[in-house]
Design a protein around this motif. Structure first.
Motif, short mmCIF file in Angstrom:
data_model
loop_
_atom_site.label_atom_id
_atom_site.label_comp_id
_atom_site.label_asym_id
_atom_site.label_seq_id
_atom_site.Cartn_x
_atom_site.Cartn_y
_atom_site.Cartn_z
N GLU A 138 1.36 14.81 -5.27
CA GLU A 138 1.82 15.96 -4.80
C GLU A 138 3.46 15.72 -4.90
N PRO A 139 4.28 17.01 -4.76
CA PRO A 139 5.33 17.38 -5.07
C PRO A 139 5.92 16.45 -3.80
N HIS A 140 5.76 16.21 -2.43
CA HIS A 140 6.60 15.90 -1.34
C HIS A 140 6.33 14.71 -1.57
N ALA A 141 5.56 13.91 -2.37
CA ALA A 141 5.49 12.48 -2.14
C ALA A 141 6.09 12.11 -3.23
N GLN A 142 6.77 12.63 -3.85
CA GLN A 142 7.80 12.08 -5.35
C GLN A 142 9.73 11.60 -4.20
N ASP A 143 10.38 11.40 -4.75
CA ASP A 143 11.60 11.19 -4.27
C ASP A 143 12.34 12.47 -4.36
N LEU A 144 12.94 12.79 -3.29
CA LEU A 144 13.90 13.89 -3.12
C LEU A 144 14.76 13.81 -3.87
N ALA A 145 15.77 12.92 -3.91
CA ALA A 145 17.24 12.70 -3.87
C ALA A 145 17.06 12.58 -5.08
N VAL A 149 1.08 -0.76 0.04
CA VAL A 149 0.60 -0.19 -0.49
C VAL A 149 0.72 1.29 0.43
N PRO A 150 2.06 1.38 0.72
CA PRO A 150 2.72 2.96 1.15
C PRO A 150 3.44 2.71 -0.83
N LEU A 151 3.96 1.62 -1.26
CA LEU A 151 3.63 1.82 -3.00
C LEU A 151 2.79 2.47 -3.56
N PHE A 152 1.85 1.76 -3.54
CA PHE A 152 0.71 2.49 -4.14
C PHE A 152 0.05 4.53 -4.12
N ARG A 158 8.52 6.58 -2.39
CA ARG A 158 8.98 5.86 -3.39
C ARG A 158 10.48 5.18 -2.60
N GLY A 159 11.24 5.78 -2.88
CA GLY A 159 12.75 5.09 -2.27
C GLY A 159 12.69 3.86 -0.61
N LEU A 160 11.97 4.43 -0.20
CA LEU A 160 11.71 3.95 1.52
C LEU A 160 11.10 2.57 1.15
#
Length: 505
Positions: A207-214, A197-200, A258-260
């Motif tokens: 939302e921008p803050h849901a995307q990978d930051l690195a 579910v977190p991957l979903f 995503r990464g986590l």
């Protein structure tokens, strides 16, 4: 509507994302959901499972089913039931050569019904207990883990074990072993929800803050390093398993959901596969106890890092709001300061320069004139018998006369000349690049023009006259001295009968 619903179709609203809203498109999407469900089930069964083979240590279909309900709503339940039936039925064979009998086909309906009930309960609790994306806040993560992941599995998953044991599909007869199998299935189903579910949410959220930051390259490198460390820790060097924790911290702080989520999925599947093959730190005397230790460890590993990641998202969102608020307040302060400067630099009644502003400009003009040896003249002017206007018509008309006078002056002055109100009916004019003789001519032109004009007021058209005092800047002289001489010339003009120009040599 939930925050989650702003970024995705409303659950049960007739289709989702890239799938067509037609019946054919929806049917295709449900077939896709069945295929993904069965694939996830076979993946878990291939890595680590208990007899008869469909009791997996990590039941990823639990997360797939809930994601399907989040995406398609209640209409996804038939696909979940069909997927569970297709995944479980082949392992409930009691006939010769492991052939499925009619009773087996009927008995397989039990696990399929439980697997369908579980996501339905989780979906109901999600809609009632969570406001949107549960992984955007620390509180949301805790509520998701308890209400959506753990509670539905506690209520339903043990029923699968009961159905299989009551049907005689395993050789386990001891109650303690059955209870241990039930615990593994409950935790495994919970783990499947916590992994999928977190991957979903990560891949569906806009939302921008849901995307990978690195950077993608950094995230990919970290994922490959995670895979390598899992191979090292669970196959060759169990003591190195603690090196995975710094990588998870990197994902939690820098790589986003995503990464986590991807890293936790890699770690969970790798550790389950290694444990099933007798490798790694979780191997104990029996497969059941090994799996129980494994899933307990994984369920202790996931929540803290998801919580850290969610809190970091909260902090970033809060910081963004604060920065936006600071920028807004800064713009307001700048606008207020600009307004204050305008108020301080502008005479409120007439709109010309205030005394303070005119003196500032005068100091600069004097410095320039003295430095480069350029001429500079000053005109001091005053309305003749202005008190009579106020006494006869009132101060309101007097204000109109002052505004009318400034309009007449500004219409006749050059662009580089500086007009300012010193107070009352007294004004000063700076004439850069102007000598005494030319300044006298300018003052005379202004005086004649004003005396020949009529000023519109609420009391009718009024005529006024103005007296001028003229002074030119002398070498070595300051602004105050030049203004004083212009005022002296104005006083002489008043003494000489008003409506005239007097120059101070």
């Amino acid at each position: 509507m939930h925050e989650f619903d702003q970024n995705m179709p409303h659950p049960g609203g007739g289709g989702a994302g890239f799938f067509s809203s037609t019946r054919l498109g929806f049917a295709a999407s449900q077939l896709g959901l069945v295929a993904v469900y069965v694939f996830a089930a076979r993946l878990g069964m291939a890595f680590a499972s208990l007899p008869p083979g469909n009791l997996t240590v990590i039941w990823l279909p639990a997360g797939v089913a809930l994601s399907g309900l989040l995406l398609f709503g209640w209409r996804a339940l038939p696909a979940v039931f069909i997927g569970s039936y297709a995944a479980n039925a082949p392992f409930l064979a009691s006939g010769p050569q492991s052939c499925l009998q009619t009773i087996d086909l009927l008995w397989s309906l039990g696990p399929a019904a439980v697997d369908t009930l579980q996501p339905a309960l989780a979906f109901t609790l999600y809609r009632r207990m969570l406001p949107g994306d549960p992984f955007s806040t620390g509180r949301g993560v805790i509520r998701f883990l308890f209400y959506v992941a753990l509670l539905p599995c506690l209520a339903t998953s043990w029923l699968v074990v009961a159905v299989i044991h009551l049907g005689g599909y395993t050789d386990t007869v001891q109650l303690s072993q059955v209870a241990l199998h039930g615990l593994i299935v409950v935790l495994g189903d919970t783990l499947g929800i916590c992994l999928v579910v977190p991957l979903f949410f990560a891949f569906r959220s806009s939302e921008p803050h849901a995307q990978d930051l690195a950077r993608p390259a950094s995230t990919l490198s970290a994922l490959l390093l995670t895979l390598g460390l899992c191979w090292l820790a669970f196959v060759h060097l169990p003591q190195s398993r603690y090196l995975i924790l710094p990588l998870l911290l990197f994902f939690a702080f820098c790589s986003g959901l995503r990464g986590l989520s991807t890293a936790l999925l890699i770690i969970s599947i790798s550790s389950a596969a290694a444990t099933a093959r007798g490798y790694g730190p979780f191997v104990e005397r029996t497969a059941a106890t090994s799996y129980a230790t494994l899933v307990s460890f994984l369920l202790c590993l996931l929540p803290p890092f998801h919580y850290i990641q969610a809190v970091m998202r909260e902090l970033r969102a809060h910081r963004s709001k604060l920065e936006s608020r600071v920028r807004e307040r800064t713009r307001e302060l700048e606008a207020a300061n600009l307004r204050l400067r305008e108020i301080a630099n502008t005479d409120e009644l007439t709109g010309v320069r205030s005394r303070r502003r005119l003196l500032e400009i005068g100091e600069r003009e004097v410095d320039r004139a003295l430095r480069y040896g350029r001429p500079l003249a000053l005109l001091a002017l005053d309305i003749d018998h202005f008190k009579r206007v106020n006494d006869s018509y009132g101060h309101g008309v007097g204000d109109e006369v002052l505004r009318g006078l400034t309009s007449e002056l500004q219409a006749r002055l050059r662009q580089g000349d500086r007009l300012g109100r010193m107070g009352g009916e007294e004004f000063e004019i700076l004439l850069p690049e102007t000598g005494l003789a030319e300044a006298v001519r300018t003052a005379e032109k202004l005086r004649a023009g004003i005396s020949a004009s009529e000023i519109e007021t609420s009391a009718g058209r009024l005529r006024i006259t103005v007296s001028f005092g003229v002074a030119a800047l002398d070498p070595g002289e300051g602004l105050d001295q030049a203004l004083r001489r212009a005022d002296q010339a104005l006083y002489k003009a008043k003494q000489a009968g008003r409506n005239r120009v007097v120059a101070m040599e």
